[in-house]
Each structure stands twice: as structure tokens, then as C-alpha cells.
Design an enzyme around this catalytic site. Structure first.
Site, PDB file in Angstrom:
ATOM      1  CB  CYS A   1       2.822  10.645  -5.109  1.00  0.00           C
ATOM      2  SG  CYS A   1       2.804  11.401  -6.821  1.00  0.00           S
TER       3      CYS A   1
ATOM      4  CG  HIS B   1       7.585  10.142  -7.708  1.00  0.00           C
ATOM      5  ND1 HIS B   1       7.764   9.739  -6.359  1.00  0.00           N
ATOM      6  CD2 HIS B   1       6.267  10.793  -7.880  1.00  0.00           C
ATOM      7  CE1 HIS B   1       6.803   9.802  -6.211  1.00  0.00           C
ATOM      8  NE2 HIS B   1       5.695  10.776  -6.558  1.00  0.00           N
TER       9      HIS B   1
ATOM     10  NE  ARG C   1       5.424  19.760  -2.493  1.00  0.00           N
ATOM     11  CZ  ARG C   1       5.129  21.011  -3.892  1.00  0.00           C
ATOM     12  NH1 ARG C   1       4.757  21.892  -3.627  1.00  0.00           N
ATOM     13  NH2 ARG C   1       4.375  19.758  -5.010  1.00  0.00           N
TER      14      ARG C   1
ATOM     15  CD  GLU D   1       9.675   7.083  -5.255  1.00  0.00           C
ATOM     16  OE1 GLU D   1       9.931   6.718  -3.892  1.00  0.00           O
ATOM     17  OE2 GLU D   1       8.990   8.384  -5.404  1.00  0.00           O
TER      18      GLU D   1
END
Length: 200
Positions: free
Chosen positions: A142, A166, A89, A79
Site C-alpha cells: 500500500c 485505507h 512483514r 493517509e
């Protein structure tokens, strides 16, 4: 001897395992001149980062690499940046569901990784490991861990390489979206990332 903390997550969202931790467990205890310490963190907003910050204080590592799973990706993706937003979510493992909330009301909108992310991707690709840069760590736990940890290091004035990577679901996963990489190949990709970080 250098010390590197590798954090990974417990399972969440009804999964039996988390590939980030399964890959981290396969890492050798020593890589080059560095001792490797693997931490398994809870998938809980704020708590994961607090536990990692505590260990950083205790160990004073030379680098921190955070791992998590991105179930919609098929490659290992270092990232580039953490963003100052929590937006769940699904609830975390303690039932928390922040919706579009700032992580730090006075903090920067984004904080860049201090890992050699482009070099990592180049080296993994050279080694036959599917990889690419990612410019969004999402807004779930995360990213929360990534942002809080980078913010913590900045506040403490600790200029050590740190960032988030990731990993995908491995090839033998029961998930619909998965990588062609086995869990051992994912671990090899992470090892390449560690080697690239500590060699700088």
C-alpha cells in the site's frame, strides 16, 4: 467531463477477497461531473505502481485515489503521508520480501497526499461513517504504491489531487478485527471522499 482513477487491490495473505476492491466495485460509474474508472492492482511491490502509472499516462485523469485494506483498523483512514521505505512483514503475491529498503535512493523521505484528507474525514464523520486521519500507511505494498505514485506525479509535473485511503474489514468479515461498517457503507465513505476531491 472529469476523470478519476480509483485503484484497489486483489486479495493477499490467504484472504478470499480484498475489501478495498469489493467497495470500489460498488461505486457508481459517474459521480457528479466525473467518470469513475476502477483498477484492480496486484499486491506486488513496484508492479502495482507501474501499472497505475501506465494508466495515468493513458487517461490523464483529474484525480487518483488509491485504496487498500488495513486489517488492524476499524475506520476509513485517509493517509497523510507516504514514506520512502519498503519493509515487508509477509511476502507479496510474487514472494518478494524487501526488508527496510528505500523505494527511491534519491527520493524524498516522505511525500504528502494532495487529497483534501481533513475535509474528507470531516465529511464522512458528518455522514455517520467512522473515519479518522492516519499518519502511517505502513511499509507494505500500500505504502509502496502510494509513494511511487506520488513520486511519479511529482516527476512528471502533474499537479492533480492524489493520495491513498485505507479501508477496514467490513462488519460481515470473518476477520478478528473488523469495522461496524458494512461494505456498502465503506463504498459510501469512498464516494464522499471522491465528491470532496472533485468539488475543489
Amino acid at each position: 467531463m472529469k476523470k478519476v482513477i480509483i485503484s484497489a487491490f486483489e486479495p493477499f495473505d490467504n484472504a478470499k477477497t480484498n475489501p478495498s476492491y469489493e467497495a470500489a466495485k460498488l461505486l457508481p460509474e459517474r459521480i457528479g461531473e466525473a467518470d469513475i474508472e476502477v483498477m484492480r492492482l496486484p499486491v506486488v511491490f513496484g508492479v502495482a505502481a507501474a501499472l497505475l502509472a501506465k494508466r495515468i499516462d493513458e487517461l490523464r485523469p483529474d484525480a487518483v485515489i488509491m485504496l487498500g485494506v488495513a486489517g488492524t483498523r476499524t475506520k476509513i483512514t485517509p493517509e497523510v503521508i507516504a514514506i520512502n521505505i519498503d519493509d515487508a512483514r509477509i511476502p507479496d503475491n510474487q514472494g518478494n520480501s524487501p526488508r527496510f529498503e528505500k523505494i527511491d535512493s534519491d527520493g524524498a523521505d516522505g511525500i504528502f497526499s494532495t487529497l483534501p484528507v481533513a475535509d474528507m474525514v470531516g465529511e464522512m464523520t458528518k455522514g455517520g461513517i467512522s473515519s479518522e486521519l492516519s499518519y502511517s500507511a505502513g511499509a507494505y505494498v500500500c505504502n509502496d504504491l502510494f509513494y511511487r505514485t506520488m513520486n511519479y506525479l511529482k516527476t512528471k509535473g502533474l499537479s492533480i489531487p492524489a493520495g491513498f485511503i485505507h479501508v477496514p474489514n467490513p462488519s460481515d468479515s470473518e476477520e478478528v478485527i473488523k469495522s461496524e461498517l458494512s461494505i456498502s457503507e465503506i463504498a459510501r465513505g469512498i464516494q464522499i471522499c471522491i465528491e470532496k476531491t472533485i468539488s475543489r
